[in-house]
Design an enzyme around this catalytic site. Structure first.
Site, PDB file in Angstrom:
ATOM      1  N   CYS A 129      39.303  42.054  13.513  1.00 44.40           N
ATOM      2  CA  CYS A 129      38.271  43.015  13.608  1.00 44.40           C
ATOM      3  C   CYS A 129      39.066  44.321  13.061  1.00 44.40           C
ATOM      4  O   CYS A 129      39.612  44.536  12.213  1.00 44.40           O
ATOM      5  CB  CYS A 129      37.417  43.093  14.774  1.00 44.40           C
ATOM      6  SG  CYS A 129      35.951  44.180  14.498  1.00 44.40           S
ATOM      7  N   HIS A 159      35.510  37.716  15.967  1.00 46.01           N
ATOM      8  CA  HIS A 159      36.249  37.399  17.092  1.00 46.01           C
ATOM      9  C   HIS A 159      36.314  36.122  17.504  1.00 46.01           C
ATOM     10  O   HIS A 159      35.377  35.590  17.940  1.00 46.01           O
ATOM     11  CB  HIS A 159      35.446  38.403  18.116  1.00 46.01           C
ATOM     12  CG  HIS A 159      35.761  39.791  17.835  1.00 46.01           C
ATOM     13  ND1 HIS A 159      36.556  40.499  18.510  1.00 46.01           N
ATOM     14  CD2 HIS A 159      34.715  40.758  17.198  1.00 46.01           C
ATOM     15  CE1 HIS A 159      36.393  41.942  18.205  1.00 46.01           C
ATOM     16  NE2 HIS A 159      35.201  42.002  17.250  1.00 46.01           N
ATOM     17  N   GLU A 195      37.807  35.020  19.831  1.00 47.71           N
ATOM     18  CA  GLU A 195      38.075  34.726  21.182  1.00 47.71           C
ATOM     19  C   GLU A 195      36.785  34.559  22.093  1.00 47.71           C
ATOM     20  O   GLU A 195      36.682  34.309  23.263  1.00 47.71           O
ATOM     21  CB  GLU A 195      38.786  36.144  21.803  1.00 47.71           C
ATOM     22  CG  GLU A 195      38.122  37.386  21.843  1.00 47.71           C
ATOM     23  CD  GLU A 195      38.141  38.055  20.471  1.00 47.71           C
ATOM     24  OE1 GLU A 195      38.793  37.293  19.588  1.00 47.71           O
ATOM     25  OE2 GLU A 195      37.979  39.228  20.499  1.00 47.71           O
ATOM     26  N   SER A 224      47.565  38.505  53.521  1.00 46.48           N
ATOM     27  CA  SER A 224      46.114  38.849  53.905  1.00 46.48           C
ATOM     28  C   SER A 224      45.245  37.808  54.243  1.00 46.48           C
ATOM     29  O   SER A 224      44.227  37.859  54.566  1.00 46.48           O
ATOM     30  CB  SER A 224      45.695  39.761  52.828  1.00 46.48           C
ATOM     31  OG  SER A 224      45.569  38.890  51.600  1.00 46.48           O
ATOM     32  N   GLY A 246      44.374  36.112  51.559  1.00 43.81           N
ATOM     33  CA  GLY A 246      43.702  35.909  50.361  1.00 43.81           C
ATOM     34  C   GLY A 246      44.643  34.989  49.458  1.00 43.81           C
ATOM     35  O   GLY A 246      45.614  34.600  49.727  1.00 43.81           O
ATOM     36  N   VAL A 247      43.973  34.715  48.085  1.00 47.84           N
ATOM     37  CA  VAL A 247      44.725  33.803  47.330  1.00 47.84           C
ATOM     38  C   VAL A 247      46.083  34.397  46.735  1.00 47.84           C
ATOM     39  O   VAL A 247      47.223  33.625  46.704  1.00 47.84           O
ATOM     40  CB  VAL A 247      43.749  33.522  45.947  1.00 47.84           C
ATOM     41  CG1 VAL A 247      44.736  32.573  44.995  1.00 47.84           C
ATOM     42  CG2 VAL A 247      42.265  33.079  46.442  1.00 47.84           C
ATOM     43  N   ASP A 248      45.998  35.528  46.176  1.00 50.53           N
ATOM     44  CA  ASP A 248      47.321  36.154  45.544  1.00 50.53           C
ATOM     45  C   ASP A 248      48.481  36.268  46.598  1.00 50.53           C
ATOM     46  O   ASP A 248      49.331  35.767  46.300  1.00 50.53           O
ATOM     47  CB  ASP A 248      46.927  37.547  45.121  1.00 50.53           C
ATOM     48  CG  ASP A 248      45.878  37.651  44.145  1.00 50.53           C
ATOM     49  OD1 ASP A 248      45.479  36.619  43.536  1.00 50.53           O
ATOM     50  OD2 ASP A 248      45.161  38.675  43.880  1.00 50.53           O
ATOM     51  N   SER A 249      48.300  37.096  47.822  1.00 53.94           N
ATOM     52  CA  SER A 249      49.342  37.033  48.672  1.00 53.94           C
ATOM     53  C   SER A 249      49.817  35.672  49.096  1.00 53.94           C
ATOM     54  O   SER A 249      50.957  35.195  49.329  1.00 53.94           O
ATOM     55  CB  SER A 249      49.136  37.980  49.882  1.00 53.94           C
ATOM     56  OG  SER A 249      48.024  37.449  50.662  1.00 53.94           O
ATOM     57  N   SER A 250      48.874  34.885  49.438  1.00 53.05           N
ATOM     58  CA  SER A 250      49.218  33.272  49.677  1.00 53.05           C
ATOM     59  C   SER A 250      50.198  32.428  48.613  1.00 53.05           C
ATOM     60  O   SER A 250      50.974  31.787  48.914  1.00 53.05           O
ATOM     61  CB  SER A 250      47.888  32.415  50.010  1.00 53.05           C
ATOM     62  OG  SER A 250      47.090  33.086  50.847  1.00 53.05           O
TER      63      SER A 250
END
Ligand code: XMP
Length: 512
Positions: free
Chosen positions: A81, A169, A171, A224, A226-230
């Site tokens: 584009c 586009h 995507e 925490s 949560g997913v990220d820290s785990s």
């Protein structure tokens, strides 16, 4: 850290730029987004460049117009584009306002099938257009390789180099063969193998962590639940074992029984985790505070104090690990400038400076669902892997007004009924986030022969992709009725339940 072979995406500010990255990564090819005004130098690892779209017009005097000569002719380039218009404009082509609306679905009508970019893209392929300008005339040495009935220059190639431009586009999913086209570009034209899988990521990240972190160094990580820290913990654990010291703080604002359950799960995974119940310290710091920002600050400050105190006990600590993920990284260096959105790791913004530790962020290249895939590869239990997002300040911003242990207890019990209900009815994974808000009002009710004057709670459940926008979840009435009955019957002190039917924007997910 060594970089994998990759595609560089130069961002000109389009709303779709992240989507380009997502699509390329779905092909198991690594890519990075960089703002056009901070374009990195070409290195061995960069095997191709994508120029994104933009809300700007190349005809505007102050529109983004970086010097692309370092890339053109050196590696394959795909302009999408605005990116395509820029290539044409910079080399003397004519870009004009489109005379008819070029927005939405269109069909290709002419396709050069011998073009490596369009291999396997049928002539009638549906594409998604979204632009106000159009390329009227191409510079010399540019060939049209696809057209629609309205847009003559739907795709072009520059002779003698692997540089392409497309006006649509690829995507967005409305471009039905967009994935084929992107695959043609990254695999066939740029020559990247599709080896960037979660397993590959785990192996190479573990190796990198082992190389980066000194052999005697200890690493501290705030967990925490949560997913990220785990997931960050599991990666580090795989790399350095017990030299990772996880600290899980109970701030007294977690969900019902969450502290015990999450700690138990972590210990079951073999992680070296220390639980710290600091609830009372948090309640003391919050006493009498009603302003949401003051409450957030008090919670953040107390967290840093508690965490720092625990971390001091770890001898030889050199590193602080964080669960930062890619959207946070992009946001902080985006074309639009640093965003003001509040994200979990911002809650403890002062931590690294205070502790004088080096930072390690094993997930900083991953999108949220990629973090989940890596977690899946590392066998993170499903109840952590699929957990809803939960704000760092926890129930502290779901109790409107001041916070007391009694109110926390009331809210925890109502929240548990709602969340367990969602799980029992198979609705938990259909919503992005859910919770209960304890409102600072009391209402009149009648129970048996008695009039009551008790608290009101609001149930909140939303669907969303990234939390930036959200719609209220259209939960079944029967389900809401059941939850409401259970809360009012079982939680003494609550006599009224309402359901929040506001979307974000203009509302937010949390009430504070
Ligand atoms: P809002 O309420 O802004 O929330 O629509 C968007 C997402 O961010 C979470 N949130 C926070 N997370 N600290 C956090 O760690 C905060 O202060 C905070 N405020 C909101 C919210 O739960 C949702 O997922």
């Amino acid at each position: 850290m060594p970089m994998p072979q990759q595609i560089l995406i130069l961002d000109f500010g389009s709303q779709y730029t992240q989507l380009i990255a997502r699509r390329i990564r779905e092909l198991n090819v690594y890519c990075e987004i960089h703002p056009y005004n901070h374009a990195p130098a070409l290195t061995e690892d960069i095997r191709g460049v994508v120029l994104s779209g933009s809300p700007c017009s190349v005809r505007d005097a102050d529109s983004p117009s970086p010097d692309l000569s370092a890339y053109l002719g050196q590696v394959p380039v795909l302009g999408v584009c605005y990116g395509a218009q820029l290539l044409a404009h910079q080399q003397g082509g004519e870009v004009l306002p489109a005379t008819i609306r070029e927005y939405g679905r269109a069909r290709l009508s002419r396709v050069h099938h011998e073009s490596p970019l369009l291999h396997g893209v049928p002539t009638e392929s549906q594409v998604w257009m979204s632009h106000g300008d159009t390329i009227k005339t191409l510079p010399q040495g540019f060939d049209i390789v696809a057209s629609t009935p309205e847009v003559a220059v739907a795709a072009f190639k520059i002779q003698g180099q692997e540089t392409y431009g497309i006006q649509f586009h690829p995507e967005v999913t409305h471009s039905t063969d967009g994935k084929t086209l992107l695959q043609n570009f990254v695999v066939n034209i740029c020559g990247l193998d599709q080896s960037w899988t979660p397993e590959h990521f785990v192996d190479s990240m573990v190796e990198t962590l082992q190389r980066t972190i000194g052999e005697q160094d200890q690493v501290i990580l705030g967990l925490s639940g949560g997913v990220d820290s785990s997931v960050a913990a599991l990666l580090l654990h795989k790399a350095i074992g017990k030299r990772l010291h996880g600290i899980f703080v109970n701030n007294g604002l977690l969900r019902k029984d969450e502290y015990e359950q999450v700690l138990h799960s972590y210990q079951g995974l073999g992680l070296n985790v220390q639980g710290v119940d600091a609830s009372q310290e948090f309640y003391d710091a919050l006493a009498g505070l009603t302003d949401p920002e003051q409450k957030r600050k008090a919670i953040g400050r107390t967290f840093i104090e508690v965490f720092d105190r625990e971390a001091q006990k770890v001898e030889g600590a050199r590193w602080l690990a964080q669960g930062t993920i890619y959207p946070d990284v992009i946001e902080s260096v985006s074309v639009h400038g640093s965003s003001v959105t509040i994200k979990s790791h911002h809650n403890v913004g002062g931590l690294p400076e205070k502790m004088n530790l080096q930072i390690v962020e094993p997930l900083r290249a991953l999108f949220k669902d990629e973090v989940r895939e890596v977690g899946h590869t590392l066998e993170l239990p499903a109840h952590i892997l699929h957990r809803h997002p939960f704000p760092g300040p926890g129930l502290g911003i779901r109790i409107l007004g001041d916070i007391t242990p009694e109110k926390v207890d009331l809210l925890q019990r109502a929240d548990a009924i709602f969340i367990n209900g969602l799980k029992e009815h198979g609705l938990y994974e259909k919503v992005w986030q859910a919770g209960v808000m304890l409102l600072p009002v009391q209402s009149v009710g009648v129970m048996g022969d008695e009039r009551t004057y008790e608290r009101v709670v609001a149930l909140r459940a939303v669907t969303s992709v990234d939390g930036m926008t959200a719609d209220w979840a259209h939960l079944p009435y029967e389900f809401l009725a059941e939850v409401s009955n259970k809360i009012i019957n079982q939680v003494r002190g609550i006599n009224r339940v309402v359901y929040d039917i506001s979307s974000k924007p203009p509302a937010t997910i949390e009430w504070e």
